[in-house]
Design an enzyme around this catalytic site. Structure first.
Site, PDB file in Angstrom:
ATOM      1  N   SER B  40     -19.216 -18.274   5.634  1.00  0.00           N
ATOM      2  CA  SER B  40     -17.972 -18.142   6.386  1.00  0.00           C
ATOM      3  C   SER B  40     -18.116 -17.422   7.720  1.00  0.00           C
ATOM      4  O   SER B  40     -17.191 -17.445   8.520  1.00  0.00           O
ATOM      5  CB  SER B  40     -16.923 -17.406   5.543  1.00  0.00           C
ATOM      6  N   LYS B  83     -15.623 -10.332   7.306  1.00  0.00           N
ATOM      7  CA  LYS B  83     -14.884 -11.173   8.250  1.00  0.00           C
ATOM      8  C   LYS B  83     -14.760 -10.443   9.590  1.00  0.00           C
ATOM      9  O   LYS B  83     -15.059  -9.253   9.700  1.00  0.00           O
ATOM     10  CB  LYS B  83     -13.450 -11.464   7.734  1.00  0.00           C
TER      11      LYS B  83
END
Lengths: 158, 166
Positions: B40, B83
């Protein structure tokens, strides 16, 4: 002479860091005394009550429905709040107010808990800001420490 | 004889607890090595990359927009996710997908951050589970250690268009 002072300063700093770390880990993993403020958990916990909070349960993931927990506030990471766990992940909770005509329910999402204060009329809790991630739980309050006039320490369970 | 063994055992346990606590505090307040897995955050961080994460910024509340952070997963408290911070509290963020015809925006609530992976097509992030409370942030990734050909500070976001200026 100067070397002596420097050596003593370093040894002092060394001991401070050492015992500071041990104290920090004791609070982090065992528990500590907490002073609660605010009316949202009355009558169970009054303003300025002193309670003992144990921090093992949250690390072992055995917080149960009905436990009173200390949680890092979702709206203000610098402060902690104290509420009761009404629902764990997957549980059905009532999201409407008692005064509402139509009742609404929802399910607590995975990894979250539903918190409410015991003083429902005067508590900002999950009914306002929604389910709270389990990761914000800091500890579980297990008993209240109250000092009687005769200066004995009596502890009552919840 | 028995007393000797008992004494040595206690001393050993004492040293273990002592240095265990110091090591724990070092990881908690200074930082540590982290192995990242998953796609991701590509191309910034690949699967199995080793990075160094510092934990001072989150205690001093100086996480900035654009920082890559390690966060306790809101859906699974036992795991961590990695993230990039796209918006801080009060910032305007785009909540719709690039493929959507109608763009929708919202403001990040107080005490929360908006996280997105750099690999927008293959990332479960705030676009799925909403803004994440600041209290879940564990640390800030400051540079990559492995692989050696990518050693150094991490690149800026390849998705500059996701940062909305007020």
């Amino acid at each position: 002479m100067f070397r002596n002072v420097l050596g003593k300063t370093f040894r002092f700093l060394g001991y401070t860091v050492q015992y500071g770390c041990i104290a920090h880990c004791a609070f982090e993993y065992l528990g500590g005394i907490v002073v609660c403020s605010g009316p949202s958990m009355e009558p169970t916990i009054q303003n300025s009550d002193i309670v003992f909070s144990e921090n093992l349960s949250r690390h072992l993931y055995c917080i149960r429905k009905g436990d009173i927990v200390i949680v890092k506030s979702p709206n203000d990471p610098k402060s902690n709040i104290c509420k009761r766990v009404i629902g764990l992940e997957g549980d059905k909770v009532c999201t409407s107010n008692p005064s509402d005509f139509l009742k609404s329910h929802s399910y607590v999402p995975k990894g979250h808990v539903w918190l409410e204060g015991d003083n429902l009329r005067n508590s900002t809790d999950s009914r306002c800001y929604g389910p709270v991630p389990y990761g914000l739980i800091r500890g579980r309050i297990c008993f209240k420490v109250s000092l009687m006039l005769s200066s004995n320490c009596t502890c009552q369970k919840r």
